[in-house]
Design an enzyme around this catalytic site. Structure first.
Site, short mmCIF file in Angstrom:
data_model
loop_
_atom_site.label_atom_id
_atom_site.label_comp_id
_atom_site.label_asym_id
_atom_site.label_seq_id
_atom_site.Cartn_x
_atom_site.Cartn_y
_atom_site.Cartn_z
N ILE A 163 0.86 -1.18 0.00
CA ILE A 163 0.00 0.00 0.00
C ILE A 163 0.90 1.24 0.00
CG2 ILE A 163 -1.79 1.25 1.26
CD1 ILE A 163 -2.60 -1.39 2.56
N ASP A 164 0.73 2.13 -0.99
CA ASP A 164 1.56 3.34 -1.03
C ASP A 164 0.93 4.44 -0.17
OD1 ASP A 164 -0.57 4.21 -2.51
OD2 ASP A 164 0.53 4.50 -4.37
N SER A 165 1.58 5.60 -0.11
CA SER A 165 1.10 6.65 0.80
C SER A 165 -0.30 7.13 0.44
CB SER A 165 2.08 7.83 0.84
OG SER A 165 2.36 8.27 -0.46
N GLY A 208 -2.50 5.20 -0.91
CA GLY A 208 -3.34 4.08 -0.50
C GLY A 208 -3.72 4.19 0.97
#
Ligand code: NAP
Lengths: 242, 79
Positions: free
Chosen positions: B37-39, B41
């Site tokens: 999960i990216d920022s 996300g």
């Protein structure tokens, strides 16, 4: 149907954008003082079979921006397309420029667009679709005497928009800047006939710009088909900055 | 609400909002490394939590949240 929020849509360029987009979207007509004019724009959109609402806000005030968005989201769920158009000038040469003149222009033209964009972007991220369009100015690219504050604010929008485009590109959100040249509105009504002729002299297309010249590009950038255009600065100036 | 109920809700939100494979979602799973999960996300997940559980989550509360379990515990403590 997608919802568009156009700030400063009571007059000039913003009004023209609102009327053009009213053909395809639900349009929120943002205004700060001119309630009657904003209501007229909303009425005109409805008359042509569209859906529209005039909403008051001061983009320079975060609470006011929040209240406007709360109101819009109550009726329309979210803003899918944000047109950051509202802007002001307080011209003066640098040695005479007052702190107020500097601060008011930066707060409204730059910080105000940070407030509106931040507020809109969250729902766009969630939706995995969005469009942000900033109405900057050729003055933000080339500078102009007597407009250090205005030029700085409009140049700032370019950095803001380019950064946003990189942050949220993965969510199908694009962010672009339109940089108009001389457009016939209240903002340029002080230019006298002689100066007008001098300006037209410098242009490749021998007339002043019209608000519709800007509205047509905005409409194009809003489309799904424009999804590969992002982080760009598009001058619309009759050839002034070639 | 019991901790395991919170976990079940969190699991279905991760699946729905971010399309994460349900088998990967365990209490020990690391949000960034294991679930990728990216920022942005994380922003999406927090918004989904706020809507689902009708709470507000401050950015400061998230500094110690690195795993699904830590997220579940934070939510459980706020309900
Ligand atoms: N005209 C040009 O030649 C030209 C060239 C380059 C760039 N631009 C840019 O294009 C944009 C539109 O210009 P325009 O010529 O159409 O301007 P305009 O005719 O002066 O209209 C300005 C609009 O902005 C709104 N506004 C001003 N301050 C506001 C605030 N604090 N909060 C919310 N709304 C506010 C006004 O609302 P009220 O009516 O309620 O006061 C009005 O609708 C501006 O950003 C301008 O810098 C214009």
């Amino acid at each position: 149907m997608k919802t568009v929020f156009v700030t400063g849509a009571s007059r000039g360029i913003g009004k023209s954008i609102a009327l053009e987009l009213g053909k395809d979207y639900q349009v929120i007509v943002g205004f700060s003082n001119s309630k009657d004019k904003a209501d007229e724009v909303a009425e005109e959109i409805k008359k042509l079979g569209g859906e529209s609402l005039a909403v008051q806000l001061n983009i320079a005030d975060r609470n006011s921006v929040d209240e406007a968005f709360n109101l819009i989201e109550k009726t329309y769920k979210q803003v899918d397309i944000l047109i950051n158009n509202a802007g002001i000038t307080k011209d003066n040469i640098l040695p005479r420029m007052k702190d107020d003149e500097w601060n008011d222009v930066i707060q409204t033209n730059l910080t105000g667009n940070f407030y509106t964009s931040q507020r809109a972007i969250k729902k766009m991220i969630k939706n995995k679709w969005g469009r942000l369009i900033f109405i900057s100015s050729v003055v933000g690219i080339s500078g102009n005497q007597g407009q250090a504050n205005y030029a700085a604010s409009k140049a700032g929008l370019i950095g803001l928009s380019k950064s946003i485009s990189k942050e949220v590109g993965s969510r199908n959100i694009t962010s672009n800047v339109i940089a108009p040249g001389y457009i016939e509105t209240d903002m340029t009504s002080f230019i006298d006939d002689e100066n007008r002729e001098n300006i037209i002299e410098q242009l490749s297309i021998k007339r002043m710009g019209m608000p519709e010249d800007i509205a047509n590009m905005v409409s194009f950038l809003c489309k799904d088909e424009s999804e590969y255009i992002t982080g760009q600065v598009i001058p619309i100036d009759g050839g002034l900055t070639t | 609400m019991e901790v395991n109920e919170v976990f079940d809700k969190v699991k279905s939100l991760f699946e729905e909002e971010l399309g994460i494979d349900s088998e990967k979602i365990t209490m020990d799973a690391k949000l960034e490394e294991d679930l990728e999960i990216d920022s942005l996300g994380i922003v999406e997940v927090v918004m989904a939590f706020e809507d689902e559980f009708e709470i507000e989550i401050d950015d400061e509360e998230l500094t110690d949240v690195g795993t699904v379990g830590q997220a579940v515990n934070l939510l459980h403590s706020k309900l």
